[in-house]
Motif scaffolding. Sequence first.
Motif, PDB file in Angstrom:
ATOM      1  N   TYR A   1      -4.595  13.432  -2.467  1.00  0.00           N
ATOM      2  CA  TYR A   1      -4.206  13.760  -3.839  1.00  0.00           C
ATOM      3  C   TYR A   1      -5.037  14.938  -4.348  1.00  0.00           C
ATOM      4  O   TYR A   1      -6.232  15.047  -4.056  1.00  0.00           O
TER       5      TYR A   1
ATOM      6  N   SER B   1     -10.149  10.623   2.710  1.00  0.00           N
ATOM      7  CA  SER B   1      -9.609   9.586   1.843  1.00  0.00           C
ATOM      8  C   SER B   1      -9.834  10.005   0.395  1.00  0.00           C
ATOM      9  O   SER B   1     -10.772  10.748   0.092  1.00  0.00           O
TER      10      SER B   1
ATOM     11  N   ILE C   1       2.092   0.870  -6.656  1.00  0.00           N
ATOM     12  CA  ILE C   1       2.698   2.188  -6.417  1.00  0.00           C
ATOM     13  C   ILE C   1       4.202   2.079  -6.628  1.00  0.00           C
ATOM     14  O   ILE C   1       4.946   1.593  -5.776  1.00  0.00           O
TER      15      ILE C   1
ATOM     16  N   ASN D   1       0.818  -1.213   0.000  1.00  0.00           N
ATOM     17  CA  ASN D   1       0.000   0.000   0.000  1.00  0.00           C
ATOM     18  C   ASN D   1       0.851   1.262   0.000  1.00  0.00           C
ATOM     19  O   ASN D   1       0.321   2.366  -0.063  1.00  0.00           O
ATOM     20  N   ASN D   2       2.151   1.094   0.093  1.00  0.00           N
ATOM     21  CA  ASN D   2       3.079   2.219   0.089  1.00  0.00           C
ATOM     22  C   ASN D   2       3.834   2.273  -1.233  1.00  0.00           C
ATOM     23  O   ASN D   2       3.924   1.275  -1.958  1.00  0.00           O
TER      24      ASN D   2
ATOM     25  N   TYR E   1      -8.347   2.619  -7.156  1.00  0.00           N
ATOM     26  CA  TYR E   1      -7.285   2.899  -6.186  1.00  0.00           C
ATOM     27  C   TYR E   1      -7.839   3.806  -5.091  1.00  0.00           C
ATOM     28  O   TYR E   1      -8.480   4.813  -5.378  1.00  0.00           O
TER      29      TYR E   1
ATOM     30  N   SER F   1      -6.696   5.705  -1.324  1.00  0.00           N
ATOM     31  CA  SER F   1      -5.513   6.063  -0.544  1.00  0.00           C
ATOM     32  C   SER F   1      -5.883   7.065   0.542  1.00  0.00           C
ATOM     33  O   SER F   1      -6.827   7.847   0.400  1.00  0.00           O
ATOM     34  N   THR F   2      -5.097   7.061   1.614  1.00  0.00           N
ATOM     35  CA  THR F   2      -5.257   8.079   2.654  1.00  0.00           C
ATOM     36  C   THR F   2      -4.455   9.334   2.313  1.00  0.00           C
ATOM     37  O   THR F   2      -4.569  10.337   3.021  1.00  0.00           O
ATOM     38  N   ASN F   3      -3.661   9.284   1.255  1.00  0.00           N
ATOM     39  CA  ASN F   3      -2.969  10.482   0.797  1.00  0.00           C
ATOM     40  C   ASN F   3      -3.985  11.464   0.238  1.00  0.00           C
ATOM     41  O   ASN F   3      -4.958  11.065  -0.420  1.00  0.00           O
TER      42      ASN F   3
ATOM     43  N   HIS G   1       3.281  10.682  -6.746  1.00  0.00           N
ATOM     44  CA  HIS G   1       3.242   9.229  -6.695  1.00  0.00           C
ATOM     45  C   HIS G   1       3.059   8.697  -8.113  1.00  0.00           C
ATOM     46  O   HIS G   1       2.176   9.146  -8.839  1.00  0.00           O
TER      47      HIS G   1
ATOM     48  N   THR H   1       0.262  15.050  -4.464  1.00  0.00           N
ATOM     49  CA  THR H   1      -0.280  15.176  -3.116  1.00  0.00           C
ATOM     50  C   THR H   1      -0.290  16.645  -2.696  1.00  0.00           C
ATOM     51  O   THR H   1       0.368  17.484  -3.309  1.00  0.00           O
TER      52      THR H   1
END
Length: 659
Positions: free
Chosen positions: A385, A309, A425, A28-29, A379, A381-383, A414, A408
């Motif tokens: 974006y 999210s 990723i 996930n990273n 997809y 993500s907690t980033n 990313h 981000t």
Amino acid sequence: MMRFAFIYICLAADFQLVLNSPTLGSKNNPRLLDKDIIKGVFEYQDHQNHSVFFYHEESEEMYVGGTDFVLKLDVDDYHIIEQFPLKTLEQQRCQEGKCKNVITVIEKFQDSLFVCGTNGKKPQCWKLFSSVNNQSHEIVESYEGRGISPFVYTHNSISLTAGGDLYSAAPLDTDGSSLQFRRKAGSRTNVWMYDNWVSEPTFISASWVKREEDPDNEKIYIFFREKNSDHNPEADPWISRVARVCKVDEGGSKRFFQNMWTSFLKARLVCGFPEESLYFNRLQDIYVLHADDWHETRVYALFTSSWNSTAVCIYTIAMIEEIFENSTFKGYDKDIPKPRPGTCVRNSRTLPLTTVNMVKDHSEMNDWVHSLHHTAPFYVSTNNYTKIVVDRVQAADKHMHNVLLLATDSGKIHKVLEAGSEAFIISETQISSRSPIQSMKLASKKKRLVMGFSEKISIMDLERCQQNMSCADCVLARNPYCAWTEAGCVPTVLGGIQNIIDGNRSVCPSPEEERKQINRTKRETASPSPVDLRTTHSVPLGVPFYLSCPIDSYHANYIWEHGGQSSPCLQMESNCLHLIPSMAQENYGGYECVSKEKDYTKVVKRYQLTEQIVSETNEDRNNNPLGNYVVPVESSAASDAVPHVEWITLGLTALGIFN
């Protein structure tokens, strides 16, 4: 009482202990944290509150608009070709600093570069023509820019040129109201929207999808979010939409709907988990990846949510068209008139009143546009974006792969591989730690990503490949931009070794053959010999000490091996540490930092620790209040254990590592 009252890591390399670093071994990273891939940086003289980018793929020209200027950039040689000032008479009449001309629109329109700006809250547009020597531009014509550029840069606006026509959405009033999508200039009639079609919209993007064999059916697709009519406290205040209009639409007849779109239809754009009724409703950004067959043109949509999210959902134009062509109309239960509302006809002024009335009163589809993967986003993500572009990359086997480039809010990029229904990723690159990305444009043919910040413009080389990698490392990266050859991991060439689908290293030559290839290449290129992985340190008894090795993949797991025993890695930023609270005889000897990713195990770093005899005088003790917690280290050899320092004080008591 704890044995070590204070433990500090004082490094000239300015390391900081990061407790929320990417978890090792998790897919996930990002797999890699890339460095040194920024090829060009242009610092602004003054910070920019807003910037707009325009890249013309055919001419490969890149333009940047800021406050009172337009720049033309060379993204190959990383320099400014020319700078065009755009201060106007209107600004000169204003008080100093209150009437900036913030450029908001740059498009190739007809035979010139078309530029619009706020012009001191009196929007203006200009045509910039190349001069005879092709070295600079000059203004030949100017136009009133109301409805094309906003009055202030913070107002919502979009623009698009298609087939010699200019489309835009910008407020008609200084307070940001009267915002709608219009055809504003060109060879066709100016047309606009009916006010009741949208509710407080935020326009995200518009795209022209060509149909070479059927130009009369070409559409302009508009992506936006609008206020939700459902005022339930549990309902999201926004609904994301896709709308379309026919490119040939000239508006209605003189007696009904004149200069109004007669083909406007809209549908809800769904991204989320339908089975759980959990949706990402706030459309943030759009990238349309065009295909030769319009059915296969893809829409990559970036959504945010109320629960911090973000998600990417993928749609095809064929899926969107399926809804517009076959769904029933919301709030309408009678027979659908012919031609069907939304149908493209060469002369829209001749459409029957019943068809146009349907568009006027029932422009929304009952059915929703679901994503390609339907049951879940592509997809999540907690980033946070904020922007997305997508590059189509030809791999070494001539197969095409899509790579998402996501910005981000903390100035990072990313790089995410679309591997079927799975997101991989590839890497994370920190471009700026001072500000978020304002604008982002992909120069696909040149494999460059151009990014605008408040303080600078940065150009990222997408084909930069890691040096000193093995074939396994290169293949595990699953990076379509890079392939393994006898020269190492290099920008992709036909015949190079890759396995983009699953990163299986079985495609690599045997270790013996790989060594032969590397040695052969070194002889031919006179490359230096590889650096020995082993580092030797002499360390006194009774002092704290640590070892470090670099993390070259966050998808791998790392351990330290010593004397037949294994211990976990203590992660610090991009390094794995092994901490020794107090050197004892059993701590001397050989250490190996070992990583394992899938079925690939390698030794990243080796150390040999030997005993050092230290003589300490009374004067030394008086000058050293921390006593034995200060470690003198030989500085003659470069070391990852203690880079660039001769005196190190260690103490991680606060983390509970030592008791």
